[in-house]
Scaffold this active site. Structure first.
Site, PDB file in Angstrom:
ATOM      1  N   LEU A  91      39.695  32.720  -7.918  1.00 64.87           N
ATOM      2  CA  LEU A  91      40.388  32.199  -6.734  1.00 64.87           C
ATOM      3  C   LEU A  91      39.388  32.137  -5.578  1.00 64.87           C
ATOM      4  CD1 LEU A  91      43.800  34.101  -6.873  1.00 64.87           C
ATOM      5  CD2 LEU A  91      43.413  31.646  -7.252  1.00 64.87           C
TER       6      LEU A  91
ATOM      7  N   SER B 220      33.664  20.501  -7.040  1.00 63.95           N
ATOM      8  CA  SER B 220      32.428  19.802  -7.407  1.00 63.95           C
ATOM      9  C   SER B 220      31.497  20.774  -8.119  1.00 63.95           C
ATOM     10  CB  SER B 220      31.739  19.287  -6.144  1.00 63.95           C
ATOM     11  OG  SER B 220      31.418  20.384  -5.308  1.00 63.95           O
TER      12      SER B 220
ATOM     13  N   GLY C  13      19.660  23.589   0.213  1.00 58.61           N
ATOM     14  CA  GLY C  13      18.287  23.981  -0.113  1.00 58.61           C
ATOM     15  C   GLY C  13      17.608  24.666   1.056  1.00 58.61           C
TER      16      GLY C  13
ATOM     17  N   GLU D 253      10.883  17.493  -1.240  1.00 63.71           N
ATOM     18  CA  GLU D 253      11.965  16.549  -0.903  1.00 63.71           C
ATOM     19  C   GLU D 253      11.445  15.124  -1.139  1.00 63.71           C
ATOM     20  OE1 GLU D 253      15.315  16.312   0.230  1.00 63.71           O
ATOM     21  OE2 GLU D 253      14.785  14.187   0.179  1.00 63.71           O
TER      22      GLU D 253
ATOM     23  N   GLY E 261      22.159  18.291  -4.428  1.00 61.17           N
ATOM     24  CA  GLY E 261      23.473  17.716  -4.126  1.00 61.17           C
ATOM     25  C   GLY E 261      24.546  18.184  -5.084  1.00 61.17           C
TER      26      GLY E 261
ATOM     27  N   ASP F 183      36.492  18.280  -2.629  1.00 61.71           N
ATOM     28  CA  ASP F 183      35.251  17.712  -3.170  1.00 61.71           C
ATOM     29  C   ASP F 183      35.495  16.700  -4.289  1.00 61.71           C
ATOM     30  OD1 ASP F 183      34.075  19.446  -1.410  1.00 61.71           O
ATOM     31  OD2 ASP F 183      32.806  20.451  -2.892  1.00 61.71           O
TER      32      ASP F 183
ATOM     33  N   HIS G 110      30.273  31.805  32.123  1.00 64.55           N
ATOM     34  CA  HIS G 110      28.841  32.029  32.289  1.00 64.55           C
ATOM     35  C   HIS G 110      28.524  33.468  31.913  1.00 64.55           C
ATOM     36  CE1 HIS G 110      24.841  31.798  34.021  1.00 64.55           C
ATOM     37  NE2 HIS G 110      25.089  32.945  34.624  1.00 64.55           N
TER      38      HIS G 110
HETATM   39  C1  LIG Z   1      25.689  27.098  -1.559  1.00 67.98           C
HETATM   40  C2  LIG Z   1      26.806  26.343  -0.908  1.00 67.98           C
HETATM   41  C3  LIG Z   1      27.047  26.516   0.438  1.00 67.98           C
HETATM   42  C4  LIG Z   1      28.089  25.828   1.055  1.00 67.98           C
HETATM   43  N1  LIG Z   1      28.292  26.034   2.385  1.00 67.98           N
HETATM   44  C5  LIG Z   1      29.308  25.378   3.008  1.00 67.98           C
HETATM   45  C6  LIG Z   1      29.582  25.611   4.378  1.00 67.98           C
HETATM   46  O1  LIG Z   1      28.900  26.386   5.049  1.00 67.98           O
HETATM   47  N2  LIG Z   1      30.633  24.969   4.939  1.00 67.98           N
HETATM   48  C7  LIG Z   1      31.410  24.091   4.222  1.00 67.98           C
HETATM   49  O2  LIG Z   1      32.353  23.517   4.781  1.00 67.98           O
HETATM   50  N3  LIG Z   1      31.168  23.847   2.917  1.00 67.98           N
HETATM   51  C8  LIG Z   1      30.146  24.477   2.295  1.00 67.98           C
HETATM   52  N4  LIG Z   1      29.926  24.265   0.957  1.00 67.98           N
HETATM   53  C9  LIG Z   1      30.802  23.300   0.258  1.00 67.98           C
HETATM   54  C10 LIG Z   1      32.157  23.943  -0.056  1.00 67.98           C
HETATM   55  O3  LIG Z   1      31.955  25.068  -0.860  1.00 67.98           O
HETATM   56  C11 LIG Z   1      33.048  22.922  -0.759  1.00 67.98           C
HETATM   57  O4  LIG Z   1      33.169  21.771   0.043  1.00 67.98           O
HETATM   58  C12 LIG Z   1      34.445  23.507  -1.003  1.00 67.98           C
HETATM   59  O5  LIG Z   1      34.390  24.666  -1.781  1.00 67.98           O
HETATM   60  C13 LIG Z   1      35.325  22.456  -1.686  1.00 67.98           C
HETATM   61  O6  LIG Z   1      36.585  22.990  -1.941  1.00 67.98           O
HETATM   62  P1  LIG Z   1      37.484  22.456  -3.147  1.00 67.98           P
HETATM   63  O7  LIG Z   1      38.761  23.213  -3.045  1.00 67.98           O
HETATM   64  O8  LIG Z   1      37.518  21.000  -3.131  1.00 67.98           O
HETATM   65  O9  LIG Z   1      36.700  22.857  -4.483  1.00 67.98           O
HETATM   66  P2  LIG Z   1      36.040  24.184  -5.018  1.00 67.98           P
HETATM   67  O10 LIG Z   1      35.829  25.188  -3.968  1.00 67.98           O
HETATM   68  O11 LIG Z   1      34.843  23.757  -5.796  1.00 67.98           O
HETATM   69  O12 LIG Z   1      37.145  24.767  -5.994  1.00 67.98           O
HETATM   70  C14 LIG Z   1      37.515  24.103  -7.157  1.00 67.98           C
HETATM   71  C15 LIG Z   1      38.065  25.116  -8.131  1.00 67.98           C
HETATM   72  O13 LIG Z   1      38.662  24.421  -9.216  1.00 67.98           O
HETATM   73  C16 LIG Z   1      38.449  25.155 -10.419  1.00 67.98           C
HETATM   74  N5  LIG Z   1      38.597  24.229 -11.520  1.00 67.98           N
HETATM   75  C17 LIG Z   1      37.882  23.102 -11.760  1.00 67.98           C
HETATM   76  N6  LIG Z   1      38.341  22.488 -12.876  1.00 67.98           N
HETATM   77  C18 LIG Z   1      39.376  23.246 -13.348  1.00 67.98           C
HETATM   78  C19 LIG Z   1      40.239  23.140 -14.469  1.00 67.98           C
HETATM   79  N7  LIG Z   1      40.165  22.131 -15.337  1.00 67.98           N
HETATM   80  N8  LIG Z   1      41.168  24.105 -14.660  1.00 67.98           N
HETATM   81  C20 LIG Z   1      41.267  25.163 -13.800  1.00 67.98           C
HETATM   82  N9  LIG Z   1      40.468  25.307 -12.713  1.00 67.98           N
HETATM   83  C21 LIG Z   1      39.538  24.355 -12.496  1.00 67.98           C
HETATM   84  C22 LIG Z   1      37.030  25.694 -10.245  1.00 67.98           C
HETATM   85  O14 LIG Z   1      36.830  26.815 -11.073  1.00 67.98           O
HETATM   86  C23 LIG Z   1      37.002  26.018  -8.759  1.00 67.98           C
HETATM   87  O15 LIG Z   1      37.341  27.363  -8.526  1.00 67.98           O
HETATM   88  C24 LIG Z   1      28.908  24.946   0.301  1.00 67.98           C
HETATM   89  C25 LIG Z   1      28.674  24.782  -1.071  1.00 67.98           C
HETATM   90  C26 LIG Z   1      27.638  25.468  -1.668  1.00 67.98           C
HETATM   91  C27 LIG Z   1      27.409  25.281  -3.135  1.00 67.98           C
END
Ligand SMILES: Cc1cc2nc3c(=O)[nH]c(=O)nc-3n(C[C@H](O)[C@H](O)[C@H](O)COP(=O)(O)OP(=O)(O)OC[C@H]3O[C@@H](n4cnc5c(N)ncnc54)[C@H](O)[C@@H]3O)c2cc1C
Length: 462
Positions: free
Chosen positions: A39, A146, A185, A203, A269, A309, A441
């Site tokens: 979760l 993603s 990165g 890059e 990405g 995502d 301030h």
């Molecule tokens: C290193 C890093 C740093 C980041 N920093 C930031 C930040 O500072 N600020 C920011 O806004 N964003 C940040 N992001 C991006 C952010 O994490 C994502 O935009 C966000 O988590 C997207 O949320 P989501 O609910 O769409 O998907 P996710 O958080 O990816 O959650 C999707 C979930 O679905 C589950 N799932 C997938 N397929 C299935 C299936 N078939 N059955 C059951 N479960 C499934 C996965 O296990 C996962 O837990 C960062 C990402 C990374 C990798």
């Protein structure tokens, strides 16, 4: 096989999915959430939160080291040492507290959580892998998030790692090469550098953070130089020789370069997660690699929704959450559309960058005649007391009616200005509104007011 009936079935318990579930629960919609891993999704477990925790550790270590070496502010300390196992355990503790909190909120709102991998059968039926269970629903919400993009010439494994492994090191390498100069990165590259690792960044494009304008990225480029991070811009990776620990890189003039490195972090990405759970069965309309959605997050199939995502850019946790909340309300019969004026994006680099709304360039592309003004932190008292004078706040506003259409900032701690930026844009503030608001301030926020004053032609402190 057991069949469970529900109104709303959510696949994915990241910020998009869990927020949708909480709101649906509050609205009395029978809801089931299926999560295959943990979760909180990427954000809480392997993304936003753990990266910011390690950024904090690295900054504390770096500051202490700086004071041990030469302190301008009169602090004398011995050279610090690092217990990375303890740092990672501290970070894991925060993740644990947050994910446990999410589980408690879901329970409190009567959301049924099923741990397992969902497999789509059709738009109203999902099977849970390896469990004798099917779930039938009226509404299916895709919130599968993603995953990191992999490079074919640089398969993950051994010394080649993704951000997930980089966030939980058991030991630190002597040398790390980051492939990809985007925000993930660079955030992690800066962490490792501040913890004493020799860091290089490769890059393919000519600049770091290529999606931001160069005026904004310049202070970050200067800071990387000061930190001793080596940049290989316009270079592309050819492969990694694990035996001699060499990363083969193509130079801009077509030559070859070998970079000696103990680890390679691939951060090029993220791609919407649409494969591996039989989503193809729905033959949904796609938008490139993402599931196509309209302004209500509806996919091309009735009562199948997609948020976060998996629905493409901007891949940000707060956008996923806002969409999740909206979809729950739509299913409850409320009138909603997802039309934010702006979704702020923050790079937690050193210094930080925040952008919200239109930049001078995008405003121009849209044919808007705009006033653009910036106020430097070098003229802000609070920035000086934080030992950081680099960076600025920039405002973009329509020339005709002074409506603010965009904010950008770069500097220490500017991530916290994203709230003011988003609020002023969402509330349709004009330059006079911000200029006429008394800002406390001494704060970095005074630079926000001064940028608005400057756009009006009468900044006070410059
Ligand atoms: C290193 C890093 C740093 C980041 N920093 C930031 C930040 O500072 N600020 C920011 O806004 N964003 C940040 N992001 C991006 C952010 O994490 C994502 O935009 C966000 O988590 C997207 O949320 P989501 O609910 O769409 O998907 P996710 O958080 O990816 O959650 C999707 C979930 O679905 C589950 N799932 C997938 N397929 C299935 C299936 N078939 N059955 C059951 N479960 C499934 C996965 O296990 C996962 O837990 C960062 C990402 C990374 C990798």
């Amino acid at each position: 096989m057991q069949t469970l009936d529900t109104t709303l079935l959510i696949i994915g318990g990241g910020p998009g999915g869990y927020v949708a579930a909480i709101r649906a629960g509050q609205l009395g919609i029978p809801t089931v959430l299926v999560e295959g891993q943990a979760l909180g999704g990427t954000c809480l477990n392997i993304g936003c939160i753990p990266s910011k925790a390690l950024i904090h550790v690295a900054e504390q270590f770096h500051q202490t080291e700086a004071h041990a070496h030469k302190s301008n502010i009169g602090i004398k300390v011995a050279a610090p040492s690092l217990d990375i196992t303890q740092s990672v355990a501290w970070k894991d503790g925060i993740v644990d507290r947050l994910t446990t909190g999410v589980a408690a909120l879901l329970k409190k709102n009567d959301v049924k959580v099923i741990h397992g991998w969902a497999k789509v059968i059709d738009g109203k039926l999902v099977e849970i892998d390896g469990q004798d269970l099917r779930i039938r629903c009226e509404h299916l919400l895709l919130a599968t998030g993603s995953s990191s993009v992999e490079l074919p010439m640089l398969p993950l494994g051994g010394a080649v790692i993704s951000s997930t492994e980089a966030l939980s090191p058991s030991t630190l390498p002597k040398r790390l090469t980051v492939v990809g100069g985007g925000y993930i990165g660079l955030e992690l590259g800066i962490v490792y550098r501040k913890l004493g690792v020799e860091v290089s960044v490769v890059e393919a494009r000519e600049r770091i953070l290529p999606t931001y304008d160069s005026e904004l990225t310049q202070p970050v480029a200067e800071s990387l130089k000061k930190l001793g991070v080596k940049l290989y811009l316009g270079h592309s990776v050819e492969g990694f020789d694990a035996a001699d620990k060499r990363l083969r890189v193509r130079t801009p003039d077509g030559g070859e370069l070998a970079l000696d490195t103990d680890q390679v972090l691939v951060a090029v990405g993220r791609r919407p997660r649409t494969k591996g759970f039989n989503l193809e069965a729905l033959a949904l309309k796609m938008n490139g690699a993402a599931v196509a959605i309209d302004e209500r997050c509806q996919t091309s199939m009735r009562n199948v929704w997609a948020i976060g995502d998996v629905a493409g850019e901007p891949m940000l946790a707060h956008r996923a959450m806002a969409q999740g909340e909206m979809v729950a309300e739509l299913i409850a019969g409320k009138q909603r559309v997802f039309e934010p004026t702006a979704i702020a994006a923050v790079c937690f680099t050193d210094p930080e960058i925040v952008v919200a709304g239109k930049t001078p360039e995008t405003a121009k592309e849209e044919g808007l005649d705009c006033l653009v003004a910036q106020f430097p932190f070098a003229a802000n008292g609070r920035a000086m007391t934080l030992e950081s004078k680099s960076g600025f706040v920039r405002v973009v506003a329509r020339r005709d009616n002074h409506l603010i259409v965009g904010w950008q900032a770069v500097g220490v701690g500017v991530s916290e200005l994203s709230t003011a930026f988003a609020q002023s844009l969402e509330m349709g503030a004009r330059l006079e509104d911000v200029a006429g608001t008394i800002h406390a301030h001494p704060t970095l926020g005074e630079a926000v007011q001064e940028a608005a004053l400057r756009a009006l032609g009468h900044a006070l402190h410059i």
